[in-house]
Design a protein around this motif. Sequence first.
Motif, PDB file in Angstrom:
ATOM      1  N   ILE A 248      36.599 107.269  62.081  1.00 26.61           N
ATOM      2  CA  ILE A 248      37.146 107.713  63.289  1.00 26.61           C
ATOM      3  C   ILE A 248      37.793 106.379  63.812  1.00 26.61           C
ATOM      4  N   LEU A 249      37.207 105.476  63.907  1.00 25.81           N
ATOM      5  CA  LEU A 249      38.569 104.131  64.234  1.00 25.81           C
ATOM      6  C   LEU A 249      39.551 102.818  63.551  1.00 25.81           C
ATOM      7  N   GLU A 250      38.959 104.225  62.175  1.00 27.80           N
ATOM      8  CA  GLU A 250      40.189 103.298  60.794  1.00 27.80           C
ATOM      9  C   GLU A 250      39.657 101.746  60.965  1.00 27.80           C
ATOM     10  N   VAL A 251      38.467 101.687  61.185  1.00 29.13           N
ATOM     11  CA  VAL A 251      37.815  99.756  60.864  1.00 29.13           C
ATOM     12  C   VAL A 251      36.654  99.886  59.619  1.00 29.13           C
ATOM     13  N   SER A 252      36.397  98.845  59.169  1.00 27.83           N
ATOM     14  CA  SER A 252      35.228  99.297  57.990  1.00 27.83           C
ATOM     15  C   SER A 252      34.144  98.669  58.396  1.00 27.83           C
ATOM     16  N   PRO A 253      33.074  98.885  57.887  1.00 28.43           N
ATOM     17  CA  PRO A 253      32.029  99.058  58.490  1.00 28.43           C
ATOM     18  C   PRO A 253      31.120  96.852  58.534  1.00 28.43           C
ATOM     19  N   ASP A 254      32.080  96.858  57.704  1.00 30.72           N
ATOM     20  CA  ASP A 254      31.933  95.476  57.992  1.00 30.72           C
ATOM     21  C   ASP A 254      33.096  94.029  58.928  1.00 30.72           C
ATOM     22  N   ALA A 255      34.126  94.997  59.568  1.00 24.49           N
ATOM     23  CA  ALA A 255      34.303  94.446  60.527  1.00 24.49           C
ATOM     24  C   ALA A 255      33.763  93.891  61.144  1.00 24.49           C
ATOM     25  N   SER A 256      34.263  92.500  62.154  1.00 26.25           N
ATOM     26  CA  SER A 256      33.955  91.886  63.264  1.00 26.25           C
ATOM     27  C   SER A 256      33.355  92.268  64.648  1.00 26.25           C
ATOM     28  N   ASP A 257      32.965  91.978  65.622  1.00 24.61           N
ATOM     29  CA  ASP A 257      33.038  92.550  66.764  1.00 24.61           C
ATOM     30  C   ASP A 257      34.250  92.534  67.560  1.00 24.61           C
ATOM     31  N   GLU A 258      35.213  91.945  67.395  1.00 28.01           N
ATOM     32  CA  GLU A 258      36.488  92.009  67.813  1.00 28.01           C
ATOM     33  C   GLU A 258      37.153  92.620  67.153  1.00 28.01           C
ATOM     34  N   GLU A 259      36.986  92.529  65.416  1.00 32.28           N
ATOM     35  CA  GLU A 259      38.146  93.738  65.027  1.00 32.28           C
ATOM     36  C   GLU A 259      37.969  95.227  65.513  1.00 32.28           C
ATOM     37  N   VAL A 260      36.912  95.292  65.607  1.00 33.44           N
ATOM     38  CA  VAL A 260      36.462  97.278  65.592  1.00 33.44           C
ATOM     39  C   VAL A 260      36.372  96.912  67.411  1.00 33.44           C
ATOM     40  N   LYS A 261      37.067  96.056  68.362  1.00 34.49           N
ATOM     41  CA  LYS A 261      37.048  96.165  69.744  1.00 34.49           C
ATOM     42  C   LYS A 261      39.117  96.535  69.682  1.00 34.49           C
ATOM     43  N   LYS A 262      39.399  95.217  68.635  1.00 33.50           N
ATOM     44  CA  LYS A 262      40.815  95.518  68.637  1.00 33.50           C
ATOM     45  C   LYS A 262      41.212  97.126  68.048  1.00 33.50           C
ATOM     46  N   ALA A 263      40.271  97.512  67.367  1.00 32.23           N
ATOM     47  CA  ALA A 263      40.533  98.967  66.430  1.00 32.23           C
ATOM     48  C   ALA A 263      40.978  99.781  67.279  1.00 32.23           C
ATOM     49  N   TYR A 264      39.236 100.077  68.182  1.00 37.56           N
ATOM     50  CA  TYR A 264      39.341 100.629  69.519  1.00 37.56           C
ATOM     51  C   TYR A 264      40.860 100.721  70.701  1.00 37.56           C
ATOM     52  N   ARG A 265      40.935  99.718  71.045  1.00 41.52           N
ATOM     53  CA  ARG A 265      41.943  99.484  71.353  1.00 41.52           C
ATOM     54  C   ARG A 265      43.459 100.654  71.045  1.00 41.52           C
ATOM     55  N   THR A 266      43.423  99.595  69.698  1.00 36.73           N
ATOM     56  CA  THR A 266      44.976 100.695  68.629  1.00 36.73           C
ATOM     57  C   THR A 266      44.860 102.022  69.358  1.00 36.73           C
ATOM     58  N   ALA A 267      43.657 102.746  68.734  1.00 28.00           N
ATOM     59  CA  ALA A 267      43.040 104.026  68.379  1.00 28.00           C
ATOM     60  C   ALA A 267      43.395 104.921  69.709  1.00 28.00           C
TER      61      ALA A 267
END
Length: 291
Positions: free
Chosen positions: A231-250
């Motif tokens: 849903i966030l279009e991010v890999s499960p292996d992504a870092s916490d910062e990458e997850v946060k960035k993906a959430y902001r984009t979504a």
Amino acid sequence: MIYTLIFSVIGLAIGGLGGAFGGFLIGSIFDSIRNSRKARKAQETFNQGRQQYYNDPAQFEDQMLTLIAFVAKADNNRLLQSEFDYCKQYFQKTFPHSDISQLMIKFRDILNNSTDTECKEACVKISHFATIHEKIAILQCLFGFATADGNAHQQEISAIRQIASWCGVDSLTYEAIKMMYVSFSSNDPFGSGGGYSGGGYSGGYSGGYYDQSSSRQSVNSGPSLDDCYKILEVSPDASDEEVKKAYRTAALKYHPDRVSHLGEDMRKKAEETFAKVNQAYDKIKAARGMK
């Protein structure tokens, strides 16, 4: 790059390496001006197309009827009562100035007579003139139709995937939207049941009950962690910062304000989708221990 190349060659011929450098700078300026003019021209063409697109509500109305009919026909040419009610309520909210009786008659005609080519042509127009936010809103509407009885039929999902492709929606965005409907539990607000068989909607879509067979996928009680990442279009292996960035984009992509001009029902579905994005992010944060 055409002017940059030309002036660089001329400069090299006249003044050697120094002349080539000077020619490069001059050519870059001309290329920059040329590209700027091309960009303005393209933007003007796009804006004019959008203005014509939105100044003709009947065109958008016909396109949505055609897209919904394409999904309905993928489902063994049967229209469930819940799907019929969903369409009627959607049309009432999205096209409040239209005569709903006439609109449903038009929908019947499109159901019985429209072709795949006509659906593709409608999608091409959407691809040219709709923003990504508007395309997402359209897919949300189609998934709402497909899951109106609380289930998602694989043939309907495939039809929506084809529409997404024709509309120029990338596969990651399509998968994210699909997860929001297939993975989240859904209450049927209209009640599921048999195929619609009355009220003048005869033809290829009347009579009988839909076979509630194993070909239908029951909507799960909630998204898995893997689905939340999709849903966030991010890999499960992504870092916490990458997850946060993906959430902001979504959050920007699915924000309801981006489609408020499309009507009450479109905005409502965008609000529901936005809530699902937040739920997915919360589940990922909890699993990771993020703050």
